[in-house]
Design an enzyme around this catalytic site. Structure first.
Site, PDB file in Angstrom:
ATOM      1  N   THR A 185     -46.290   2.379  82.312  1.00  8.98           N
ATOM      2  CA  THR A 185     -45.086   1.619  82.685  1.00  8.98           C
ATOM      3  C   THR A 185     -44.428   1.161  81.383  1.00  8.98           C
ATOM      4  O   THR A 185     -45.097   1.108  80.347  1.00  8.98           O
ATOM      5  CB  THR A 185     -45.456   0.375  83.520  1.00  8.98           C
ATOM      6  OG1 THR A 185     -46.289  -0.452  82.709  1.00  8.98           O
ATOM      7  CG2 THR A 185     -46.190   0.751  84.781  1.00  8.98           C
ATOM      8  N   GLU A 330     -45.553   3.549  89.222  1.00 10.82           N
ATOM      9  CA  GLU A 330     -46.758   3.315  90.028  1.00 10.82           C
ATOM     10  C   GLU A 330     -46.728   4.078  91.347  1.00 10.82           C
ATOM     11  O   GLU A 330     -47.734   4.127  92.046  1.00 10.82           O
ATOM     12  CB  GLU A 330     -46.896   1.806  90.345  1.00 10.82           C
ATOM     13  CG  GLU A 330     -47.312   0.952  89.156  1.00 10.82           C
ATOM     14  CD  GLU A 330     -46.124   0.433  88.356  1.00 10.82           C
ATOM     15  OE1 GLU A 330     -45.054   1.069  88.408  1.00 10.82           O
ATOM     16  OE2 GLU A 330     -46.260  -0.601  87.680  1.00 10.82           O
ATOM     17  N   LYS A 439     -31.472 -18.127  90.692  1.00  9.68           N
ATOM     18  CA  LYS A 439     -31.779 -19.185  91.659  1.00  9.68           C
ATOM     19  C   LYS A 439     -30.784 -20.320  91.474  1.00  9.68           C
ATOM     20  O   LYS A 439     -30.852 -21.076  90.518  1.00  9.68           O
ATOM     21  CB  LYS A 439     -33.217 -19.662  91.475  1.00  9.68           C
ATOM     22  CG  LYS A 439     -34.169 -18.533  91.823  1.00  9.68           C
ATOM     23  CD  LYS A 439     -35.625 -18.920  91.735  1.00  9.68           C
ATOM     24  CE  LYS A 439     -36.472 -17.728  92.151  1.00  9.68           C
ATOM     25  NZ  LYS A 439     -37.319 -17.204  91.109  1.00  9.68           N
ATOM     26  N   TRP A 444     -30.899 -17.804  96.543  1.00 10.27           N
ATOM     27  CA  TRP A 444     -30.981 -16.663  95.633  1.00 10.27           C
ATOM     28  C   TRP A 444     -29.649 -15.917  95.583  1.00 10.27           C
ATOM     29  O   TRP A 444     -29.046 -15.628  96.615  1.00 10.27           O
ATOM     30  CB  TRP A 444     -32.072 -15.691  96.092  1.00 10.27           C
ATOM     31  CG  TRP A 444     -33.472 -16.201  95.873  1.00 10.27           C
ATOM     32  CD1 TRP A 444     -33.843 -17.456  95.481  1.00 10.27           C
ATOM     33  CD2 TRP A 444     -34.680 -15.469  96.036  1.00 10.27           C
ATOM     34  NE1 TRP A 444     -35.196 -17.541  95.385  1.00 10.27           N
ATOM     35  CE2 TRP A 444     -35.748 -16.343  95.725  1.00 10.27           C
ATOM     36  CE3 TRP A 444     -34.984 -14.148  96.410  1.00 10.27           C
ATOM     37  CZ2 TRP A 444     -37.081 -15.931  95.770  1.00 10.27           C
ATOM     38  CZ3 TRP A 444     -36.311 -13.745  96.466  1.00 10.27           C
ATOM     39  CH2 TRP A 444     -37.352 -14.633  96.148  1.00 10.27           C
TER      40      TRP A 444
HETATM   41  P1  ADP Z   1     -40.389   0.926  84.422  1.00 12.61           P
HETATM   42  O1  ADP Z   1     -41.538   1.542  83.724  1.00 12.61           O
HETATM   43  O2  ADP Z   1     -39.211   0.504  83.597  1.00 12.61           O
HETATM   44  O3  ADP Z   1     -40.752  -0.111  85.468  1.00 12.61           O
HETATM   45  P2  ADP Z   1     -39.878   2.620  86.574  1.00 12.61           P
HETATM   46  O4  ADP Z   1     -39.099   3.850  86.681  1.00 12.61           O
HETATM   47  O5  ADP Z   1     -41.259   2.623  87.042  1.00 12.61           O
HETATM   48  O6  ADP Z   1     -39.798   2.202  85.105  1.00 12.61           O
HETATM   49  O7  ADP Z   1     -39.056   1.422  87.208  1.00 12.61           O
HETATM   50  C1  ADP Z   1     -39.208   1.063  88.529  1.00 12.61           C
HETATM   51  C2  ADP Z   1     -38.204   0.017  88.890  1.00 12.61           C
HETATM   52  O8  ADP Z   1     -36.876   0.486  88.703  1.00 12.61           O
HETATM   53  C3  ADP Z   1     -38.247  -0.379  90.333  1.00 12.61           C
HETATM   54  O9  ADP Z   1     -39.273  -1.283  90.595  1.00 12.61           O
HETATM   55  C4  ADP Z   1     -36.851  -0.969  90.537  1.00 12.61           C
HETATM   56  O10 ADP Z   1     -36.788  -2.301  90.073  1.00 12.61           O
HETATM   57  C5  ADP Z   1     -35.995  -0.123  89.649  1.00 12.61           C
HETATM   58  N1  ADP Z   1     -35.318   0.914  90.431  1.00 12.61           N
HETATM   59  C6  ADP Z   1     -35.682   2.194  90.606  1.00 12.61           C
HETATM   60  N2  ADP Z   1     -34.790   2.841  91.380  1.00 12.61           N
HETATM   61  C7  ADP Z   1     -33.838   1.945  91.721  1.00 12.61           C
HETATM   62  C8  ADP Z   1     -32.639   1.986  92.518  1.00 12.61           C
HETATM   63  N3  ADP Z   1     -32.220   3.095  93.117  1.00 12.61           N
HETATM   64  N4  ADP Z   1     -31.933   0.835  92.646  1.00 12.61           N
HETATM   65  C9  ADP Z   1     -32.321  -0.303  92.039  1.00 12.61           C
HETATM   66  N5  ADP Z   1     -33.422  -0.400  91.282  1.00 12.61           N
HETATM   67  C10 ADP Z   1     -34.177   0.704  91.124  1.00 12.61           C
END
Ligand code: ADP
Length: 546
Positions: A185, A330, A439, A444
């Site tokens: 990640t 994940e 917040k 929210w």
């Molecule tokens: P990182 O390693 O930066 O977390 P990831 O690709 O695993 O990279 O990121 C996942 C996160 O990206 C998600 O939990 C969400 O917050 C955001 N994300 C992914 N796709 C979307 C989407 N279509 N719209 C909004 N947020 C998204």
């Protein structure tokens, strides 16, 4: 009573051997890191993956060893994915956009025995050498003619390793739960954590991802994954395309509008996938000279929220269907995709866009629920929003080496860190990252909704919203805007534009203009940096009250 069917393990090598047998002449086209376009077939790819497998074995690497890559989307990187995982080693895709000390940290943490690197990243590796003592072999992914002068001791040439090895190799059979690949990640908070996929999880994920309402890849398709192979398995396209027998077009290191456009048109691409930033660049390039998209039918957008204006432009101006997708490292990474359900196609455009702006519906085998802070499930009414929890056979059960401890709740659900709504039709909408939500007076405010609304303005290239301190409301939204080149926009014009598009009390207390916004290694807005930059920012609403 047990069923009497054959027990065949689900193994990654089978994706490529299938393509090499039944779609052997289907092409894989690459814009190489060296420059020229390279083309060959699935049969060539499988043969060279076998040679690479032998070459790596010849270096003394064996079953269970971790092999890292720092590489773009190319045919060589594809050979590495299969040559490594196919023989039971673990393919560790490293994101080269991470900070150098994070790269060293994860290569050591994962215990990478070998690193395969594109020419672009040779200087980076040279700098990191003193911190990479566990890496026994460095292989530069080029031919002899392009081998650079390098300080990397004993650096091997990829083409020599492959060409010098025998193609006499049989893909071994082993337990489908064996680790196949590893991706960290991005670690916006704390150290990056390793997600370790298995052959079984990868096969199940790729099969479902290929479904019609998901990526929808078939043998007649030509697919351009702009999403990098070091970013959450390139959303499984390098696995699913050979499974489907689809033509693959690999963009190499060039992701600017002109380079992507050239590949889309000359190779007849029908489906492509990337984060919104890439599509912003492409759309700006198309608009400049009124260029058409003549073959593209479908674009998958994920990684960050796809702005409404982007979905609308693709559909109405270019006739390209947008499939909004959501997932995370994940989750292998796919969780939801936004294909419309029966009857929705004929809705008026505005209603259809309302649905397509949501992040989509769960695919088969992904269980999803939203909960409050105490873990109680919230209603699926499209209004209540809470912590988005997921469960499924391609979702992490833990991180490597136990990092982060126990990550599942009592029912086996993983907390995504996202805040979302679920509507009665099953469509999920991310309202925020739990840590980015604003917040205000106990309520929210969704930073993503505000950003999407702001990006709808024709003079806005990119926008970010963060919560800043307010003595009365705790936090109030601050809108930070990057204007498109040559465009004029004032705070009052921005506020007037937002009026009526968002709830009145969501209106940002201030608008500031900047030249650029900080991004994470996966192209997301780096809100931690913005919050740091603006931590002492005094909103005019506070100044006025003083
Ligand atoms: P990182 O390693 O930066 O977390 P990831 O690709 O695993 O990279 O990121 C996942 C996160 O990206 C998600 O939990 C969400 O917050 C955001 N994300 C992914 N796709 C979307 C989407 N279509 N719209 C909004 N947020 C998204």
């Amino acid at each position: 009573m047990r069923g009497l069917m054959q027990e065949r393990p689900l193994l990654i090598s089978s994706f490529l051997t299938f393509a090499a047998t039944y779609h052997k002449d289907r092409e894989i086209v690459t814009r190489t890191v060296e420059g020229p376009i390279h083309r060959y077939t699935y049969a060539d790819c499988e043969r060279r993956a076998r040679k690479l497998a032998n070459g790596l074995k010849g270096l003394g690497l064996g079953f269970g060893d971790v092999v890292g890559t720092l590489a773009w989307n190319t045919y060589r990187h594809l050979e590495v994915w299969y040559g490594v995982s196919g023989q039971g080693m673990v393919c560790h895709t490293i994101n080269p956009r991470l900070f150098p000390d994070q790269i060293a940290y994860i290569a050591n943490h994962a215990e990478d025995k070998a690193l395969l690197v594109d020419l672009t990243f040779v200087p980076l590796i040279e700098k990191l050498l003193p911190h990479l003592s566990g890496v026994k072999h460095f292989i530069i992914m080029t031919d002899r003619a392009h081998m650079p002068e390098t300080k990397i001791p004993g650096a091997l040439c990829y083409e020599e390793l492959v060409e010098g090895a025998s193609e006499d190799f049989e893909w071994p059979e082993f337990d489908e739960n064996t680790a196949s690949s590893l991706c960290y990640t991005s670690g916006t908070t704390g150290n990056p954590k390793g997600v370790l996929y298995s052959h079984r999880s990868t096969a199940l994920h790729s099969m479902v991802a290929n479904g019609k309402d998901a990526l929808g890849m078939g043998s007649a398709d030509t697919i351009l994954p702009v999403v990098p192979m070091f970013h959450a398995n390139a959303w499984s396209i390098p696995y699913g395309a050979p499974m489907a027998g689809a033509k693959l077009v690999m963009p190499g290191a060039a992701m600017d509008g002109a380079s992507i456009y050239e590949l889309l048109e000359t190779e007849g691409v029908t489906m492509t996938a990337a984060v919104p930033t890439v599509w912003l660049m492409l759309l700006q390039y198309l608009e400049k000279d009124n260029r058409p998209l003549t073959t593209l039918k479908r674009v998958v957008i994920g990684g960050s929220a796809a702005p409404r204006s982007m979905i609308e432009t693709f559909e109405t101006k270019y006739g390209v269907t947008v499939c909004h997708a959501w997932g995370m490292t994940e989750m292998s990474p796919l969780g939801t995709l936004g294909a419309l359900k029966a009857g929705m196609e004929t809705l008026p455009l505005e209603k259809r866009l309302d649905i397509q702006c949501k992040q989509g519906r769960a695919v088969y085998l992904v269980d999803m629920k939203i909960t409050d802070d105490d873990g109680n499930e919230l209603p699926r009414d499209g209004v209540a929003f809470g912590h988005l929890m997921v469960r499924g056979p391609w979702i992490a059960g833990s991180y490597i080496k136990g990092d982060g401890g126990d990550i599942l709740d009592k029912d086996g659900y993983f907390d995504t860190g996202d805040v979302a709504t679920l509507d009665p039709e099953g469509f999920m909408q991310i309202t925020d990252r739990a840590k980015d939500v604003i917040k205000s007076g106990g309520e929210w405010i969704s930073s993503i909704d505000l950003e999407n609304a702001a990006v709808g303005h024709p003079a806005v290239a990119e926008a970010a919203v963060i919560g800043v301190y307010h003595p009365k409301w705790d936090e109030r939204p601050l809108l930070i805007v990057v204007k498109k080149p040559g465009q004029d926009l004032t705070k009052d014009e921005m506020v007037a534009y937002l009026g009526g598009k968002i709830a009145k009390w969501w209106m940002p207390d201030d608008v500031v203009f900047v030249d650029e916004l900080p991004h994470t290694a996966t192209g997301k807005l780096l809100k931690t940096k913005l919050r740091e930059d603006f931590k002492d920012y005094k909103l005019p609403t506070i100044v006025a009250a003083e």
